[in-house]
Design an enzyme around this catalytic site. Sequence first.
Site, mmCIF file in Angstrom:
data_model
loop_
_atom_site.group_PDB
_atom_site.id
_atom_site.type_symbol
_atom_site.label_atom_id
_atom_site.label_comp_id
_atom_site.label_asym_id
_atom_site.label_seq_id
_atom_site.Cartn_x
_atom_site.Cartn_y
_atom_site.Cartn_z
ATOM 1 N N ASN A 10 0.830 -1.324 -0.032
ATOM 2 C CA ASN A 10 -0.025 -0.007 -0.014
ATOM 3 C C ASN A 10 0.756 1.186 0.091
ATOM 4 O OD1 ASN A 10 -1.993 1.927 0.421
ATOM 5 N ND2 ASN A 10 -2.455 1.463 2.612
ATOM 6 N N TRP A 11 0.863 1.853 -1.240
ATOM 7 C CA TRP A 11 1.957 3.063 -1.389
ATOM 8 C C TRP A 11 1.228 4.106 -0.616
ATOM 9 C CZ3 TRP A 11 3.951 3.162 -7.053
ATOM 10 C CH2 TRP A 11 4.815 1.834 -7.400
ATOM 11 N N LYS A 12 0.136 4.325 -0.126
ATOM 12 C CA LYS A 12 -0.648 5.529 0.156
ATOM 13 C C LYS A 12 -0.402 6.653 -0.381
ATOM 14 C CE LYS A 12 0.198 3.502 5.166
ATOM 15 N NZ LYS A 12 0.086 3.586 6.313
ATOM 16 N N HIS A 113 -9.586 1.012 5.182
ATOM 17 C CA HIS A 113 -8.443 1.041 5.780
ATOM 18 C C HIS A 113 -8.465 2.156 7.016
ATOM 19 C CE1 HIS A 113 -4.298 2.505 6.499
ATOM 20 N NE2 HIS A 113 -3.993 1.287 5.746
ATOM 21 N N GLU A 115 -6.926 4.437 8.067
ATOM 22 C CA GLU A 115 -6.699 5.800 7.886
ATOM 23 C C GLU A 115 -8.063 6.774 7.114
ATOM 24 O OE1 GLU A 115 -3.180 5.513 5.403
ATOM 25 O OE2 GLU A 115 -2.100 4.950 7.367
ATOM 26 N N GLU A 183 -5.721 -5.365 10.453
ATOM 27 C CA GLU A 183 -4.553 -4.145 10.721
ATOM 28 C C GLU A 183 -5.057 -3.716 12.057
ATOM 29 O OE1 GLU A 183 -2.682 -2.952 7.001
ATOM 30 O OE2 GLU A 183 -4.558 -1.834 7.008
ATOM 31 N N GLY A 189 1.981 2.059 10.733
ATOM 32 C CA GLY A 189 2.950 3.173 10.764
ATOM 33 C C GLY A 189 3.795 3.246 12.016
ATOM 34 N N SER A 228 3.205 -2.255 10.460
ATOM 35 C CA SER A 228 4.296 -2.415 10.459
ATOM 36 C C SER A 228 5.244 -3.650 10.052
ATOM 37 C CB SER A 228 4.970 -1.954 11.853
ATOM 38 O OG SER A 228 4.600 -0.862 12.080
ATOM 39 N N GLY A 249 2.588 -1.218 4.364
ATOM 40 C CA GLY A 249 2.538 0.197 4.169
ATOM 41 C C GLY A 249 4.272 0.631 3.921
ATOM 42 N N GLY A 250 4.634 1.341 4.826
ATOM 43 C CA GLY A 250 5.960 1.914 5.015
ATOM 44 C C GLY A 250 7.122 0.951 3.916
HETATM 45 C C1 PEP Z 1 -0.938 -0.291 5.925
HETATM 46 O O1 PEP Z 1 -1.018 1.061 5.321
HETATM 47 O O2 PEP Z 1 -2.043 -0.894 5.682
HETATM 48 C C2 PEP Z 1 0.113 -0.421 6.878
HETATM 49 C C3 PEP Z 1 0.007 -1.483 7.365
HETATM 50 O O3 PEP Z 1 1.108 0.241 7.026
HETATM 51 P P1 PEP Z 1 2.689 -0.067 7.609
HETATM 52 O O4 PEP Z 1 3.312 -1.361 7.209
HETATM 53 O O5 PEP Z 1 3.386 1.293 7.367
HETATM 54 O O6 PEP Z 1 2.369 -0.123 9.243
#
Ligand code: PEP
Length: 269
Positions: A10-12, A113, A115, A183, A189, A228, A249-250
């Site tokens: 997930n590039w956000k 999600h 966010e 999640e 994050g 994470s 994500g990251g």
């Molecule tokens: C996400 O955006 O779904 C996510 C899990 O981010 P991260 O891996 O950065 O925690």
Amino acid sequence: MDRPIIIAGNWKHNPDRIVGESLWREVAAGTMSRKSTVGANSTVKVVIFPPAPWLGWLMSGDGAECIGNGFPDSGVIEIGMQQISDRSAGAYTGEVGAAMARQFGARWALVGHSERRTLFGETDEGVARQMAAAAGEGLCPMLCIGETLEERDEGRTCEVVSRQLEAGLSLLHETEQYAVAYEPVWAIGTGRTATVEQVSEVHQQLRDLLQQKRGAESEAVPILYGGSVTPENARSLLDLDVVDGALVGGASLDAASFLEILEAGIASA
Ligand code: PEP
């Protein structure tokens, strides 16, 4: 039942065009080099959720060249929307619907999600409508659910994820495909990953709930973990029988890290 392992990035709201093109090229090349084990009909799938404008580029010659044999027909990487409208085409400024996304190469859509829920006010009802809109147009929606730290500390994790799961699936027809991503909000994050015990417990609860509510067909539904995920912790999470993949994500913004997580997925498949 053998479900494929799904490694999703997930590039956000990242990256800029120059960085994004080289990120895509590296991820595409790394995925192509593993194509004996990765792809639509293989035991491991790669899905990338870029920001919406990237879909056009990925469908164009430039994007297609990155993975050689023609994209998206090669099926080595599947592409998804990070957000999908719950409405079909019409006078809805700013919206992108599932049918249009599909025409531009999307096969998946993230829905709910955390966010979106916390920063943009998405509700369980809206999430249910988006799930139905995506699935109705042939996208595979990935329903994201998870508890906040406060909810976990109050011992309400099971109650919260069960409510989100039931609500998210409430408008789906029995035959429609979907995936679930657990999640925990406190792990997204933050660099704070859930322990394998915490992940096992919640994933087993979700699997049991799916079985109860949606019957034997739910066996095919993948349940991913997100929060994470890094090259360091991916293997221990993906080795769990109840974990069918990772939503990253990251670490998906760094090609080498993402490909190491893919490698962990291949090893656990
Ligand atoms: C996400 O955006 O779904 C996510 C899990 O981010 P991260 O891996 O950065 O925690």
